[in-house]
Design an enzyme around this catalytic site. Structure first.
Site, PDB file in Angstrom:
ATOM      1  N   HIS A  68      18.975   0.783  -2.336  1.00 50.24           N
ATOM      2  CA  HIS A  68      17.549   1.062  -2.140  1.00 50.24           C
ATOM      3  C   HIS A  68      16.801  -0.191  -1.686  1.00 50.24           C
ATOM      4  CE1 HIS A  68      13.786   3.270  -2.703  1.00 50.24           C
ATOM      5  NE2 HIS A  68      13.298   2.127  -3.141  1.00 50.24           N
ATOM      6  N   CYS A  95       0.833  -1.204   0.000  1.00 51.38           N
ATOM      7  CA  CYS A  95       0.000   0.000   0.000  1.00 51.38           C
ATOM      8  C   CYS A  95       0.866   1.253   0.000  1.00 51.38           C
ATOM      9  CB  CYS A  95      -0.958  -0.017   1.171  1.00 51.38           C
ATOM     10  SG  CYS A  95      -0.164  -0.308   2.734  1.00 51.38           S
TER      11      CYS A  95
END
Lengths: 421, 276
Positions: free
Chosen positions: A100, A50
């Protein structure tokens, strides 16, 4: 071999964009097969939660071309116009992509730094890619290294040590006081949502018994059923207080439901074993005077909020230390990646074989007598093609070991042929 | 002899630094280094005590220098035993103990015995029976156990205070739970008290064999009795409920203050006990 990560998260994109780009599990599996074409993109992985949608790809083309390819893929797969999402995207190449994904898995890039769910989500994304057959040699390596990094960050920093939600505070306090929650008993006074959530955390942390009491018995029964707990009559709560290690209070009552007198009596019955009260009701239901009693601890809603605020600050400090771990792991991964490259091994093997052939020819040349230059070339090519034919299956195996990521085999071959000297 | 003690000190210092780092940064690798250097330091230290014993011909627990060294050794043994025999793997205790072990070892290196002549004389009489070394060894181990009670009590008090004030410091999440430190303090107090009782009894026996007196009204004897009484109270207090918490922890701290008085203070008050 080149890594590219393209994505957006809660910091760069509003929820309207994130929800349009989010992949369901089925969509993810299908799209992975579209993404990985074997030409530009050789391996792929999609993390969709989400808070983020990220595409991690191992590509065989210049970064700009791969980037366009992935943008086009996202637009097509989610039927969303370029203009609607491209400005929210970030992209990282090579080492920065590695960093990342390590940070994401270690929960340093999360909305609540240190929250544990994201690692599970990365794990899930990886299993989807495995099932779709789009995670290969490089991504396997990368994702496993990311898991390892996340584990290190979790165990070596306090990033996830402290609670940052009210419902989890009960677990943190329980661990601090009792060491382990195994076998402990929880009493829920009032059957609100927050009480239920806290109880859920406590039970999954090992709490053995849940007692529920509520003015309306049916509500208590419903909640108790969820935890296979028992219902206690609201008027008889005082009697059961002594068996509770943890009391979570959340009724709508206008005055103290648990008085200092009740608490003192139950402490006596517990032979002084400590217990703590979490009072999330306003107005308060637990007499704050109980907190003055030796071995009893009371946390009201303000206390919880202030502890959570300080825990969040603490997490941010720990996150700085986590970044150092990330850096060292990124460096290690980059090294491992270089060592993984098969090219030099195959080149060295071919060279070694041919060198042997040429050296032998040199040594025996005088026995052959005078030869025309044509004959000379023929002898040489005879030898070279012979050793090439011999080494061919070896190289084939080497490539296969490489593709399946079994470095031990490659190392073994290198030693057998003396390539280490 | 000096060299081996210097190596011991180096190993202890390395262990101390790594325990503190492991405690602060939760680093597994530092914990391993710490344990290895502690084990190495302990082995060297044991060897050093053994060579002292052989070279000097008396039990290596006499005079200030040897007492410091032996005390450091008992603390190291106690911590190692706590690691090996119990389920508490507390880094906090290690980072509490090892710096003190290092300091004591350092003091053992620099301390000089002024009572060299007197000691040789008493050694002869002391050496006549095995009771004297038993007496001193038991007491030093009792002190080490009381040190553990003290450390656990401090950890209890710090955390209890933070829970009460609802302000959690960085240490808070690294210290063992209240239950754990409470258990450690209870067990260590029991062990320490048993050793103290035996130590005092052997001392009295030795004294009565030597000059027929059980009691000399010596400051050290008086302090030791007070200490004994206090830990008796502590144990009774703890055993009459399943949990005593804050007050018992305070007793653990006060008890250790008395131990320090017995150990150092009595010397200043002119005790006939020659060592610390």
């Amino acid at each position: 071999m080149s890594l590219l990560l393209v994505g957006l998260n809660h910091k760069t994109a509003p929820v309207e964009v994130r929800e349009r780009l989010a992949f369901t599990d089925e969509a993810c599996s299908e799209s992975l097969r579209v993404l990985v074409d074997g030409e530009v993109v050789r391996e792929g992985l999609i993390v969709s939660t989400c808070n983020r949608v990220e595409v991690l790809a191992e590509t065989n083309a210049p970064a700009a071309e791969s980037l366009d390819r992935i943008k086009g893929f996202l637009s097509q797969a989610r039927s969303i116009g370029h203009a609607d999402f491209v400005k929210h995207l970030y992209s990282h190449e090579e080492e920065r992509a590695v960093r990342h994904i390590f940070r994401v898995a270690s929960s340093l890039d999360s909305m609540v730094v240190g929250e544990p769910q994201v690692l599970g989500q990365v794990r899930h994304a990886y299993s989807l890619a495995l099932a779709a057959g789009t995670a290969g040699r490089v991504l396997n390596r990368l994702v496993h290294h990311a898991f390892r990094t996340a584990k290190r960050v979790r165990t070596e920093t306090g990033i996830a040590a402290s609670a940052v939600s009210i419902s989890y505070m009960a677990v943190e306090l329980g661990r601090k006081i009792f060491g382990s929650l195994k076998g402990s008993t929880v009493l829920l006074v009032g059957a609100g949502e927050m009480a239920e959530l806290s109880a859920q955390h406590l039970v999954s942390a090992g709490a053995a018994k849940v007692m529920v009491t509520n003015r309306t018995r049916s509500t208590a029964e419903k909640l108790a059923a969820k935890f296979e707990g028992t219902v206690v009559e609201f008027s008889e709560m005082a009697k059961h207080l002594s068996s509770a290690d943890i009391v979570i209070c959340s009724t709508g009552a206008g005055s103290y439901v648990i008085t200092a007198e009740m608490a003192r009596e139950s402490l006596g019955a517990r032979r002084n074993r400590p217990s703590f009260f979490i009072d999330i009701s306003v107005p308060r239901n637990v007499d704050p005077a109980i907190g003055e009693i030796n071995n009893l601890f009371v946390f009201d809603i303000d206390d919880l909020e202030s502890v959570i605020a300080s825990n969040i600050r603490e997490r941010e400090k720990e996150a700085e230390r986590a970044e150092l771990i990330i850096e060292s792991e990124v460096m290690q991964f980059q090294q491992a990646l270089r060592a993984m490259d098969i090219g030099p091994t195959i080149g060295a093997l071919r060279q070694k074989m041919q060198d042997i052939a040429r050296a032998e020819l040199e040594r025996q040349r005088h026995r052959l007598g005078p030869l025309t230059p044509e004959q000379e070339r023929a002898v040489e090519s005879l030898l070279i093609s012979t050793v090439n034919k011999i080494s061919h299956p070896v190289m084939h195996r080497l490539r296969r070991s490489y593709d399946t990521g079994s470095e031990e085999n490659i190392q073994a071959w290198r030693e057998i042929f003396g390539l280490e000297e | 002899m000096k060299l081996i003690l210097l190596m011991t000190l180096a190993a202890y210092v390395v262990a101390a630094v790594h325990y503190v780092v492991a405690f602060m940064h939760k680093r597994r690798s530092s914990e391993r280094v710490a344990f290895m250097s502690l084990a190495a330091g302990f082995a060297l230290h044991t060897a050093s005590l053994a060579t002292d014993w052989i070279e000097d011909g008396h039990y290596p627990l006499f005079g200030l220098r040897e007492t410091f060294s032996f005390l450091a050794w008992t603390l190291a043994v106690t911590y190692l035993l706590s690691l090996v025999l119990t389920r508490y793997r507390t880094l906090a205790l290690g980072s509490f103990t090892l710096p003190i072990v290092s300091i004591l070892t350092f003091m053992a290196m620099v301390a000089r015995d002024k009572t060299a002549i007197a000691s040789s004389e008493i050694t002869r009489s002391a050496g006549s029976t095995w009771l004297f070394p038993l007496h001193t060894t038991l007491l030093l181990f009792a002190y080490a156990a009381f040190f553990v009670v003290f450390a656990a009590s401090v950890m209890y008090l710090v955390q209890e205070r933070e829970l009460r004030n609802k302000t959690f410091s960085a240490f808070f999440h690294r210290l063992p739970s209240l239950m754990t430190v409470n258990d450690i303090a209870t067990h260590a107090a029991g062990i320490g008290f048993t050793l103290l009782t035996l130590g005092v009894l052997t001392g009295m026996l030795w004294s009565s064999e030597r000059d027929g007196r059980l009691w000399h009204n010596d400051p050290k004897e008086i302090f030791a009795s007070l200490t004994w009484l206090l830990y008796l109270v502590l144990i009774l207090y703890r055993s009459t409920a399943s949990w005593r918490g804050r007050r018992a922890a305070w007793l653990g701290v006060i008890g250790f203050a008395l131990v320090l008085c017995t150990f150092f203070g009595a010397r200043l008050l002119g005790s006939y006990h020659v060592f610390g």
